[in-house]
Design a protein around this motif. Structure first.
Motif, PDB file in Angstrom:
ATOM      1  N   GLY A  20       3.337  -9.310  29.645  1.00  0.00           N
ATOM      2  CA  GLY A  20       2.443  -9.819  28.617  1.00  0.00           C
ATOM      3  C   GLY A  20       2.285  -8.850  27.471  1.00  0.00           C
ATOM      4  N   VAL A  21       1.659  -9.330  26.379  1.00  0.00           N
ATOM      5  CA  VAL A  21       1.459  -8.516  25.187  1.00  0.00           C
ATOM      6  C   VAL A  21       0.056  -8.767  24.641  1.00  0.00           C
ATOM      7  CG1 VAL A  21       2.210  -8.070  22.810  1.00  0.00           C
ATOM      8  CG2 VAL A  21       3.911  -8.545  24.582  1.00  0.00           C
ATOM      9  N   THR A  29      -4.970 -12.065  19.646  1.00  0.00           N
ATOM     10  CA  THR A  29      -3.972 -12.900  20.305  1.00  0.00           C
ATOM     11  C   THR A  29      -3.467 -12.225  21.570  1.00  0.00           C
ATOM     12  OG1 THR A  29      -3.259 -13.939  18.246  1.00  0.00           O
ATOM     13  CG2 THR A  29      -1.717 -14.010  20.069  1.00  0.00           C
ATOM     14  N   LEU A  30      -3.356 -13.010  22.632  1.00  0.00           N
ATOM     15  CA  LEU A  30      -2.834 -12.545  23.919  1.00  0.00           C
ATOM     16  C   LEU A  30      -1.637 -13.412  24.278  1.00  0.00           C
ATOM     17  CD1 LEU A  30      -6.297 -12.397  25.733  1.00  0.00           C
ATOM     18  CD2 LEU A  30      -5.089 -10.483  24.652  1.00  0.00           C
ATOM     19  N   LEU A  31      -0.535 -12.775  24.701  1.00  0.00           N
ATOM     20  CA  LEU A  31       0.685 -13.499  25.028  1.00  0.00           C
ATOM     21  C   LEU A  31       1.000 -13.391  26.514  1.00  0.00           C
ATOM     22  CD1 LEU A  31       2.999 -12.329  22.081  1.00  0.00           C
ATOM     23  CD2 LEU A  31       1.598 -14.404  22.206  1.00  0.00           C
ATOM     24  N   GLU A  32       1.465 -14.488  27.063  1.00  0.00           N
ATOM     25  CA  GLU A  32       1.923 -14.576  28.454  1.00  0.00           C
ATOM     26  C   GLU A  32       0.876 -14.029  29.422  1.00  0.00           C
ATOM     27  OE1 GLU A  32       4.298 -16.480  29.156  1.00  0.00           O
ATOM     28  OE2 GLU A  32       5.110 -16.739  27.157  1.00  0.00           O
ATOM     29  N   SER A  33       1.225 -13.077  30.299  1.00  0.00           N
ATOM     30  CA  SER A  33       0.290 -12.638  31.343  1.00  0.00           C
ATOM     31  C   SER A  33      -0.967 -11.980  30.775  1.00  0.00           C
ATOM     32  CB  SER A  33       0.983 -11.680  32.313  1.00  0.00           C
ATOM     33  OG  SER A  33       1.316 -10.462  31.678  1.00  0.00           O
ATOM     34  N   ALA A  34      -0.925 -11.535  29.517  1.00  0.00           N
ATOM     35  CA  ALA A  34      -2.126 -10.951  28.914  1.00  0.00           C
ATOM     36  C   ALA A  34      -3.245 -11.974  28.784  1.00  0.00           C
ATOM     37  CB  ALA A  34      -1.789 -10.361  27.544  1.00  0.00           C
ATOM     38  N   THR A  35      -2.905 -13.268  28.737  1.00  0.00           N
ATOM     39  CA  THR A  35      -3.953 -14.286  28.658  1.00  0.00           C
ATOM     40  C   THR A  35      -4.844 -14.256  29.902  1.00  0.00           C
ATOM     41  OG1 THR A  35      -2.581 -16.025  29.675  1.00  0.00           O
ATOM     42  CG2 THR A  35      -2.429 -15.769  27.285  1.00  0.00           C
ATOM     43  N   GLU A  36      -4.281 -13.815  31.024  1.00  0.00           N
ATOM     44  CA  GLU A  36      -5.049 -13.790  32.262  1.00  0.00           C
ATOM     45  C   GLU A  36      -6.171 -12.761  32.213  1.00  0.00           C
ATOM     46  OE1 GLU A  36      -2.258 -13.174  35.431  1.00  0.00           O
ATOM     47  OE2 GLU A  36      -0.930 -14.780  34.720  1.00  0.00           O
ATOM     48  N   LEU A  37      -6.013 -11.705  31.425  1.00  0.00           N
ATOM     49  CA  LEU A  37      -7.065 -10.697  31.310  1.00  0.00           C
ATOM     50  C   LEU A  37      -8.362 -11.319  30.806  1.00  0.00           C
ATOM     51  CD1 LEU A  37      -5.023  -7.762  29.699  1.00  0.00           C
ATOM     52  CD2 LEU A  37      -5.522  -8.155  32.124  1.00  0.00           C
ATOM     53  N   ALA A  38      -8.242 -12.196  29.814  1.00  0.00           N
ATOM     54  CA  ALA A  38      -9.427 -12.865  29.284  1.00  0.00           C
ATOM     55  C   ALA A  38      -9.886 -13.991  30.200  1.00  0.00           C
ATOM     56  CB  ALA A  38      -9.141 -13.408  27.892  1.00  0.00           C
ATOM     57  N   ALA A  39      -8.933 -14.744  30.735  1.00  0.00           N
ATOM     58  CA  ALA A  39      -9.307 -15.856  31.613  1.00  0.00           C
ATOM     59  C   ALA A  39     -10.058 -15.369  32.845  1.00  0.00           C
ATOM     60  CB  ALA A  39      -8.056 -16.627  32.028  1.00  0.00           C
ATOM     61  N   ASN A  40      -9.679 -14.199  33.345  1.00  0.00           N
ATOM     62  CA  ASN A  40     -10.334 -13.668  34.539  1.00  0.00           C
ATOM     63  C   ASN A  40     -11.768 -13.233  34.283  1.00  0.00           C
ATOM     64  OD1 ASN A  40      -8.038 -14.078  36.075  1.00  0.00           O
ATOM     65  ND2 ASN A  40      -7.264 -11.997  35.817  1.00  0.00           N
ATOM     66  N   GLY A  75     -12.919  -6.563  28.771  1.00  0.00           N
ATOM     67  CA  GLY A  75     -12.566  -5.151  28.799  1.00  0.00           C
ATOM     68  C   GLY A  75     -11.331  -4.811  27.991  1.00  0.00           C
ATOM     69  N   ILE A  76     -11.031  -5.628  26.989  1.00  0.00           N
ATOM     70  CA  ILE A  76      -9.840  -5.415  26.161  1.00  0.00           C
ATOM     71  C   ILE A  76     -10.247  -4.760  24.851  1.00  0.00           C
ATOM     72  CG2 ILE A  76      -7.942  -6.542  24.939  1.00  0.00           C
ATOM     73  CD1 ILE A  76      -8.089  -8.790  27.005  1.00  0.00           C
ATOM     74  N   ASN A  77      -9.599  -3.641  24.529  1.00  0.00           N
ATOM     75  CA  ASN A  77      -9.828  -2.975  23.254  1.00  0.00           C
ATOM     76  C   ASN A  77      -8.495  -2.462  22.708  1.00  0.00           C
ATOM     77  OD1 ASN A  77      -9.312  -0.367  24.497  1.00  0.00           O
ATOM     78  ND2 ASN A  77     -11.380  -0.548  25.382  1.00  0.00           N
ATOM     79  N   ASP A  78      -8.569  -1.723  21.618  1.00  0.00           N
ATOM     80  CA  ASP A  78      -7.328  -1.280  20.964  1.00  0.00           C
ATOM     81  C   ASP A  78      -6.476  -0.382  21.840  1.00  0.00           C
ATOM     82  OD1 ASP A  78      -7.318  -2.534  18.410  1.00  0.00           O
ATOM     83  OD2 ASP A  78      -8.959  -1.236  17.793  1.00  0.00           O
ATOM     84  N   SER A  79      -7.087   0.266  22.820  1.00  0.00           N
ATOM     85  CA  SER A  79      -6.327   1.192  23.656  1.00  0.00           C
ATOM     86  C   SER A  79      -5.891   0.580  24.984  1.00  0.00           C
ATOM     87  CB  SER A  79      -7.163   2.443  23.939  1.00  0.00           C
ATOM     88  OG  SER A  79      -8.359   2.110  24.635  1.00  0.00           O
ATOM     89  N   THR A  80      -6.215  -0.688  25.220  1.00  0.00           N
ATOM     90  CA  THR A  80      -5.817  -1.336  26.467  1.00  0.00           C
ATOM     91  C   THR A  80      -4.302  -1.504  26.504  1.00  0.00           C
ATOM     92  OG1 THR A  80      -7.906  -2.569  26.519  1.00  0.00           O
ATOM     93  CG2 THR A  80      -6.127  -3.366  27.946  1.00  0.00           C
ATOM     94  N   PRO A  81      -3.646  -1.037  27.558  1.00  0.00           N
ATOM     95  CA  PRO A  81      -2.182  -1.182  27.623  1.00  0.00           C
ATOM     96  C   PRO A  81      -1.770  -2.624  27.891  1.00  0.00           C
ATOM     97  CG  PRO A  81      -3.021  -0.238  29.664  1.00  0.00           C
ATOM     98  CD  PRO A  81      -4.195  -0.305  28.724  1.00  0.00           C
TER      99      PRO A  81
END
Length: 503
Positions: free
Chosen positions: A173-174, A181-192, A162-168
């Motif tokens: 995380g970044v 590329t996903l940094l820090e806590s943003a990696t969890e969005l994909a892992a989940n 559910g990640i797109n250009d408008s995802t905050p």
């Protein structure tokens, strides 16, 4: 010497390095009931137990058993069957390895892997979806950098997450734009978005990781959270079944501290599995440019990193952890992160001393000279193996901290408790690499990094045996003396071939 003992016993004939100051070397060790009963000459021990079984290892060196003091044990077990990217030297090499896995994997199945470094791939910026989309349009792909603080995903993985250009950006995380590329806590969005492993899969991964570690000569490990609750549960299940080949000291994420309190979880040194610490993250990592730094920050102008758990949170929840009998354990890589954690720990030192629990800082990679004396009494969980890949990064990104990066001898001199580990799956649990890095201080390009910080072989042995035991609060490990756990490592030479011997 005491009177001879009648019950079945084992005597080990060997060259023993005991790490016991009262008797540093010995020819024989008497063992019974899983404990060391006596240490001495062959004649002294034979007089105590004339009918004991004898193991003749006089051609080998016996030491206290090795410990990996920083590992993500179940994640490491999973990684053994995932796509490995250690040593990849270009984006095209990553593409080739991904494509090979794609060709042998049903469409729609997630491909997870890791072990790359941006610098080794020749990248100056963050990778995008394009390279992965070219070789894997029909398989979601999620690849972790070696430090696990950055993930590289393809378009399908991001779409499923559910990640797109408008995802905050999530807190802590970044989501790098352009996407990929996903940094820090943003990696969890994909892992989940990935399928949750079954209980059986967790058990297999736990067993694979523990067995691999034991096969390398380790007798214990400190597993450092950053995993789902199913991971420690699998280790506990193995321990209850008698299938855990290691003694495990485990940390829980600080987010679960309240639940631990409600369940009465606290330090319990008995058995092969125990809860011992509460984990915090003060910052990210060097390779991902997320380590928290004092000004001037990274030399490439990429900033001063990302602070994560606040010093106030570490101070507050660290005190609660100590009251439960659990050690505060904080990941801190950048010099600013270490300063802030030391400041927070200053308010916890008296309570930690009352509880007889060492405060722990994990990694402690890049330090200001003025912060080194503040490590007195702190358990510093460090990983020399990372110096090999980090040396070139330090020269280019942190030249002003090169003299106090991986400062092992200075930490030792300041009175820190050095406890060596690998951070697997970030790096393989390879003690030989830890010996080489700590002794030679040379990186993968052959350049020395702060050579004055080199250790001796005996220093490294201590940091892989007695240091981890003290960091875990285990007085009965990391030493060969009466009453200690009968868990040893046998060596053809220190830093050479090793195998575990647990009686």
């Amino acid at each position: 010497m005491t009177a001879p003992l009648a019950h079945p016993l084992t005597v080990i004939h060997t060259r023993a390095l005991t790490l016991d100051d009262t008797r540093p070397q010995a020819q024989a060790v008497l063992v019974g009931g899983g404990r060391v009963l006596a240490v001495g000459t062959r004649e002294e021990v034979a007089a105590l137990a004339p009918r004991a079984q004898v193991l003749d290892h006089r051609d080998l060196t016996l030491t206290p058993g090795m410990s990996d003091a920083h590992i993500h044990l179940v994640s490491y077990g999973f990684s053994l069957s995932e796509l490995g990217l250690h040593g990849a030297r270009s984006v095209s090499e990553v593409q080739a390895r991904v494509l090979q896995r794609v060709l042998n994997t049903p469409a729609g199945t997630w491909i997870r892997g890791g072990g790359f470094l941006l610098a080794e791939l020749g990248l100056n910026g963050y990778p995008t979806v394009r390279a992965l989309d070219e070789v894997s349009p029909h398989h979601p792909v999620l690849l972790y950098s070696r430090d696990l603080h950055l993930a590289w995903a393809n378009s399908l993985a991001l779409r499923l997450a559910g990640i797109n250009d408008s995802t905050p950006n999530p807190e802590g995380g970044v989501i790098v734009r352009p996407l990929g590329t996903l940094l820090e806590s943003a990696t969890e969005l994909a892992a989940n978005a990935m399928p949750v492993p079954s209980e059986a899969e967790y058990l297999r991964a736990a067993k694979a990781g523990a067995d691999d570690l034991a096969s390398r000569g380790y007798v214990s490990a400190h597993t450092m959270a950053f995993e789902a609750p199913d991971a420690p549960r699998a280790l506990q299940t193995l321990a209850a079944r008698g299938e855990l080949p290691l003694r495990v000291w485990a940390t829980l994420p600080h987010e679960r501290l309240g639940l631990a309190r409600d369940l009465g979880v606290g330090r319990n040194p008995g058995g092969l599995f125990q809860w011992g610490g509460v984990k915090f993250f003060a910052d990210g990592a060097l390779g991902s440019r997320t380590a928290w730094l004092h000004a001037p920050g990274f030399a490439d102008g990429s900033g001063t990193g990302i602070p994560l758990d606040s010093p106030e949170l570490i101070r507050e929840l660290g005190a609660e952890a100590l009251r439960l009998g659990l050690a505060p354990v904080t990941h801190a890589i950048g010099d600013r992160a270490n300063t802030e954690v030391l400041d927070a720990y200053d308010s916890l030192r008296d309570l930690a001393a009352q509880k007889n629990i060492p405060l722990r800082i994990e990694h402690a990679q890049h330090l200001r000279p003025e912060d080194l004396p503040r490590f007195r009494g702190i358990a510093a969980g460090v990983q020399p193996i990372h110096l090999h890949a980090d040396g070139p990064l330090i020269r280019s990104l942190l030249p002003h901290l090169a003299g106090t990066s991986y400062p092992f001898r200075s930490l030792q001199g300041a009175g820190a408790i050095l406890a060596f580990g690998s951070d697997a799956p970030v790096a393989p649990p390879e003690y030989r690499a830890n010996f080489a890095a700590a002794l030679t201080r040379r990186d993968d390009e052959g350049h020395p990094l702060a050579p004055q910080e080199a250790l001796t072989e005996m220093d490294v042995l201590w940091a892989h045996t007695r240091g981890p035991a003290l960091a875990a609060g285990w007085d009965d490990e990391g030493v060969i003396r009466p009453g200690a756990r009968a868990a040893f490592t046998l060596w053809d030479r220190l830093g050479g071939n090793a195998r575990a011997l647990v009686l």
